[in-house]
Design a protein around this motif. Structure first.
Motif, PDB file in Angstrom:
ATOM      1  N   ILE A  57     -16.622  22.888  19.868  1.00 60.21           N
ATOM      2  CA  ILE A  57     -18.138  21.907  19.799  1.00 60.21           C
ATOM      3  C   ILE A  57     -18.998  22.523  19.156  1.00 60.21           C
ATOM      4  O   ILE A  57     -19.562  23.515  19.664  1.00 60.21           O
ATOM      5  CB  ILE A  57     -17.903  20.998  20.819  1.00 60.21           C
ATOM      6  CG1 ILE A  57     -16.976  20.552  21.561  1.00 60.21           C
ATOM      7  CG2 ILE A  57     -19.348  20.281  21.002  1.00 60.21           C
ATOM      8  CD1 ILE A  57     -16.964  19.929  23.176  1.00 60.21           C
ATOM      9  N   PRO A  58     -19.592  22.061  17.987  1.00 59.80           N
ATOM     10  CA  PRO A  58     -21.007  22.596  17.341  1.00 59.80           C
ATOM     11  C   PRO A  58     -21.966  22.719  18.318  1.00 59.80           C
ATOM     12  O   PRO A  58     -22.043  21.733  19.610  1.00 59.80           O
ATOM     13  CB  PRO A  58     -21.269  21.541  16.445  1.00 59.80           C
ATOM     14  CG  PRO A  58     -19.970  20.966  15.891  1.00 59.80           C
ATOM     15  CD  PRO A  58     -19.295  20.619  17.450  1.00 59.80           C
ATOM     16  N   ALA A  59     -23.050  23.592  18.511  1.00 64.95           N
ATOM     17  CA  ALA A  59     -23.958  23.806  19.136  1.00 64.95           C
ATOM     18  C   ALA A  59     -24.981  22.559  19.127  1.00 64.95           C
ATOM     19  O   ALA A  59     -25.370  22.226  20.498  1.00 64.95           O
ATOM     20  CB  ALA A  59     -24.816  25.052  19.003  1.00 64.95           C
ATOM     21  N   VAL A 112     -15.588  14.147  22.452  1.00 61.23           N
ATOM     22  CA  VAL A 112     -15.801  15.324  23.263  1.00 61.23           C
ATOM     23  C   VAL A 112     -14.497  15.823  24.002  1.00 61.23           C
ATOM     24  O   VAL A 112     -13.826  16.883  23.988  1.00 61.23           O
ATOM     25  CB  VAL A 112     -16.804  15.489  24.306  1.00 61.23           C
ATOM     26  CG1 VAL A 112     -16.774  16.716  25.223  1.00 61.23           C
ATOM     27  CG2 VAL A 112     -18.141  15.581  23.450  1.00 61.23           C
ATOM     28  N   SER A 113     -13.880  14.434  24.548  1.00 63.24           N
ATOM     29  CA  SER A 113     -12.593  14.750  25.523  1.00 63.24           C
ATOM     30  C   SER A 113     -11.391  15.059  24.368  1.00 63.24           C
ATOM     31  O   SER A 113     -10.631  15.892  24.543  1.00 63.24           O
ATOM     32  CB  SER A 113     -12.159  13.307  26.153  1.00 63.24           C
ATOM     33  OG  SER A 113     -13.230  13.075  26.854  1.00 63.24           O
ATOM     34  N   LYS A 114     -11.397  14.323  23.210  1.00 60.89           N
ATOM     35  CA  LYS A 114     -10.283  14.682  22.124  1.00 60.89           C
ATOM     36  C   LYS A 114     -10.418  15.990  21.826  1.00 60.89           C
ATOM     37  O   LYS A 114      -9.546  16.933  21.444  1.00 60.89           O
ATOM     38  CB  LYS A 114     -10.687  13.895  21.178  1.00 60.89           C
ATOM     39  CG  LYS A 114      -9.554  13.695  19.984  1.00 60.89           C
ATOM     40  CD  LYS A 114      -9.866  12.863  18.922  1.00 60.89           C
ATOM     41  CE  LYS A 114      -8.707  13.151  17.939  1.00 60.89           C
ATOM     42  NZ  LYS A 114      -8.838  12.099  16.764  1.00 60.89           N
ATOM     43  N   ALA A 115     -11.816  16.835  21.575  1.00 61.49           N
ATOM     44  CA  ALA A 115     -12.029  18.155  21.002  1.00 61.49           C
ATOM     45  C   ALA A 115     -11.438  18.960  22.089  1.00 61.49           C
ATOM     46  O   ALA A 115     -10.824  20.071  21.652  1.00 61.49           O
ATOM     47  CB  ALA A 115     -13.529  18.336  20.671  1.00 61.49           C
ATOM     48  N   LYS A 172     -15.572  18.196  12.425  1.00 62.97           N
ATOM     49  CA  LYS A 172     -14.784  18.941  13.321  1.00 62.97           C
ATOM     50  C   LYS A 172     -13.121  18.652  13.066  1.00 62.97           C
ATOM     51  O   LYS A 172     -12.314  19.461  12.735  1.00 62.97           O
ATOM     52  CB  LYS A 172     -14.950  19.277  14.602  1.00 62.97           C
ATOM     53  CG  LYS A 172     -16.175  20.312  14.783  1.00 62.97           C
ATOM     54  CD  LYS A 172     -15.525  21.747  14.329  1.00 62.97           C
ATOM     55  CE  LYS A 172     -16.827  22.674  14.728  1.00 62.97           C
ATOM     56  NZ  LYS A 172     -16.198  24.000  13.977  1.00 62.97           N
ATOM     57  N   PHE A 173     -12.968  17.068  13.310  1.00 65.98           N
ATOM     58  CA  PHE A 173     -11.552  16.862  13.303  1.00 65.98           C
ATOM     59  C   PHE A 173     -10.832  16.528  11.771  1.00 65.98           C
ATOM     60  O   PHE A 173      -9.848  16.954  11.563  1.00 65.98           O
ATOM     61  CB  PHE A 173     -11.317  15.353  14.025  1.00 65.98           C
ATOM     62  CG  PHE A 173     -11.708  15.657  15.426  1.00 65.98           C
ATOM     63  CD1 PHE A 173     -10.934  16.608  16.182  1.00 65.98           C
ATOM     64  CD2 PHE A 173     -12.599  14.987  15.993  1.00 65.98           C
ATOM     65  CE1 PHE A 173     -11.144  16.595  17.665  1.00 65.98           C
ATOM     66  CE2 PHE A 173     -12.969  14.995  17.394  1.00 65.98           C
ATOM     67  CZ  PHE A 173     -12.101  16.038  18.150  1.00 65.98           C
ATOM     68  N   SER A 174     -12.011  16.343  10.940  1.00 68.50           N
ATOM     69  CA  SER A 174     -11.502  16.205   9.447  1.00 68.50           C
ATOM     70  C   SER A 174     -12.527  16.461   8.739  1.00 68.50           C
ATOM     71  O   SER A 174     -13.309  15.806   8.076  1.00 68.50           O
ATOM     72  CB  SER A 174     -11.021  14.581   9.086  1.00 68.50           C
ATOM     73  OG  SER A 174     -12.243  13.668   9.611  1.00 68.50           O
ATOM     74  N   LEU A 191     -22.772   6.624  23.189  1.00 66.79           N
ATOM     75  CA  LEU A 191     -22.412   7.496  24.235  1.00 66.79           C
ATOM     76  C   LEU A 191     -20.997   7.397  24.518  1.00 66.79           C
ATOM     77  O   LEU A 191     -20.392   8.571  24.765  1.00 66.79           O
ATOM     78  CB  LEU A 191     -23.130   7.169  25.412  1.00 66.79           C
ATOM     79  CG  LEU A 191     -24.695   7.542  25.337  1.00 66.79           C
ATOM     80  CD1 LEU A 191     -25.426   6.990  26.479  1.00 66.79           C
ATOM     81  CD2 LEU A 191     -24.973   9.153  25.314  1.00 66.79           C
ATOM     82  N   GLU A 192     -20.604   6.339  24.541  1.00 71.95           N
ATOM     83  CA  GLU A 192     -18.856   6.188  24.951  1.00 71.95           C
ATOM     84  C   GLU A 192     -18.112   6.995  23.877  1.00 71.95           C
ATOM     85  O   GLU A 192     -17.072   7.567  24.174  1.00 71.95           O
ATOM     86  CB  GLU A 192     -18.584   4.674  25.298  1.00 71.95           C
ATOM     87  CG  GLU A 192     -19.064   4.003  26.537  1.00 71.95           C
ATOM     88  CD  GLU A 192     -18.862   2.624  26.570  1.00 71.95           C
ATOM     89  OE1 GLU A 192     -18.173   1.990  25.622  1.00 71.95           O
ATOM     90  OE2 GLU A 192     -19.116   2.085  27.465  1.00 71.95           O
ATOM     91  N   GLU A 193     -18.522   6.646  22.621  1.00 73.79           N
ATOM     92  CA  GLU A 193     -17.722   7.149  21.348  1.00 73.79           C
ATOM     93  C   GLU A 193     -17.979   8.680  21.353  1.00 73.79           C
ATOM     94  O   GLU A 193     -17.007   9.631  21.277  1.00 73.79           O
ATOM     95  CB  GLU A 193     -18.372   6.664  20.206  1.00 73.79           C
ATOM     96  CG  GLU A 193     -17.395   7.052  18.886  1.00 73.79           C
ATOM     97  CD  GLU A 193     -16.234   6.878  18.642  1.00 73.79           C
ATOM     98  OE1 GLU A 193     -15.394   7.735  17.754  1.00 73.79           O
ATOM     99  OE2 GLU A 193     -15.709   6.046  19.535  1.00 73.79           O
TER     100      GLU A 193
END
Length: 365
Positions: A29-31, A19-22, A55-57, A12-14
């Motif tokens: 963010i994908p559905a 999500v914050s980074k996105a 999404k990031f890579s 959950l923390e990861e």
């Protein structure tokens, strides 16, 4: 590196970090990665993390490690023949083709790819779970066999223990019976000893009581004899004192008579003198004259001298009477004191001996 071995909280923390980074990099963010919370399953959280990482890579392989799934030994039925699929395009060609599509279509394709990977992961997880179930069944069977062997061993041990307990119980019963017999024997011996000691004690008490009564009777007799001797001595002394008192009383009585007689004579002297004077005066008055008067005076003087002598004798008799009376009173006091001491001795003797004595005439007086 995040893997399925991490805890749900770590996942959950990861997920929150990605999500914050996105949001910071303004990456969509994908559905399938939306709506993840603490109520979501661990598999959903892993799938959402994988989608965000892609999404990031998107060109790099997934960063989430999945434990290898061992092959299931159970045979499977042969699958029916499927029609041949057209040759798959290379990744570069797919990327080139995707560039010409709309962003919405791209997102849908990416979502499908993510769902495909997720299904693969779910399948791999199911295979792993199935293998774990197989292992668990094997473990249960092994434990059941072990338990069966242990149960047989326990039965044998229980039977041996019961046999040992039965033997021990029989031995204990015999020992207890032996100890009980010994205890009963000791009890009988103790009761006999107590009875003998009780009989000896009763005999000793009877002997002591008889000895005490004998000693008490002997002491009473000795006290009675001493009292009789002392009483005889005191009665003898009192009789002597009574004799002295009687003699003194007789002396006093005789002297009282003499004193009374002398007192009567003294009382008559004045009358005799007066009569003698009258007679002498009448008889000699005419004859003698002066000489008669002289003789009359001399007769008066002689009468006075005689009266004085008689008075002195009376005084002496009174003094003797008073002395004898004092002596009588002193002797009476001695007699009373002797009575008192005799009574005290009598009471002490009665109290000490516990007997009853008959009062003598002396005690009654």
């Amino acid at each position: 590196m995040i893997s399925e071995k991490n805890t749900k909280q770590e996942l959950l923390e990861e997920y929150k970090r990605l999500v914050s980074k996105a949001k910071e990099q303004k990456v969509s963010i994908p559905a399938q990665a939306k709506g993840i919370s603490s109520k979501s399953t661990k598999a959903d959280i892993l799938n959402a993390i994988q989608l965000l990482q892609e999404k990031f890579s998107p060109s790099s392989p997934a960063a989430i490690e999945i434990s290898p799934v061992p092959a299931v030994p159970a045979p499977k039925p042969a699958a029916p023949a499927k029609p041949a699929k057209p040759a798959m395009k290379s990744t570069k060609e797919e990327d080139t083709d995707l560039n010409y599509l709309k962003p919405e279509i791209k997102d849908e394709i990416e979502a499908l790819n993510a769902a495909k990977k997720l299904k693969k992961q779910e399948y791999a997880l199911l295979l792993a779970i199935e293998q774990e179930l197989v292992n668990f069944v094997a473990m249960i069977n092994t434990n059941k066999n072990n338990n069966f062997s242990q149960e047989e061993s326990h039965i044998e041990q229980r039977m041996a223990l019961e046999q040992l307990l039965a033997e021990d119980a029989e031995t204990v019963s015999e020992n207890n019976q032996k100890k009980l017999d010994e205890a009963n024997q000791r009890l009988l011996e103790t009761e006999e000893t107590i009875a003998k000691e009780k009989e000896a004690l009763m005999l000793q008490r009877t002997t002591e009581e008889e000895q005490y009564r004998y000693e008490l009777t002997k002491t009473h007799k000795e006290d009675d004899d001493l009292w009789s001797d002392e009483l005889a001595k005191r009665e003898e002394a009192i009789a002597g004192i009574k004799s002295e008192i009687a003699a003194l009383q007789a002396d006093i009585d005789s002297k009282q008579e003499l004193v009374a007689e002398l007192q009567a004579k003294i009382d008559e002297i004045p009358q005799l003198l007066e009569k003698a004077q009258q007679e002498g005066a009448e008889a000699k008055e005419k004859e003698l004259g002066k000489e008669h008067g002289y003789k009359t005076n001399m007769a008066k003087k002689d009468a006075e001298v005689a009266a004085q002598s008689l008075q002195k004798q009376i005084d002496r008799l009174k003094a003797d009477y008073e002395a004898v009376l004092l002596e009588k009173n002193a002797i009476q006091e001695k007699l009373d004191k002797a009575y008192e001491e005799s009574n005290k001795l009598y009471m002490q003797t009665v109290q000490s001996t516990g007997g009853v004595k008959i009062l003598s005439n002396l005690d009654k007086n």
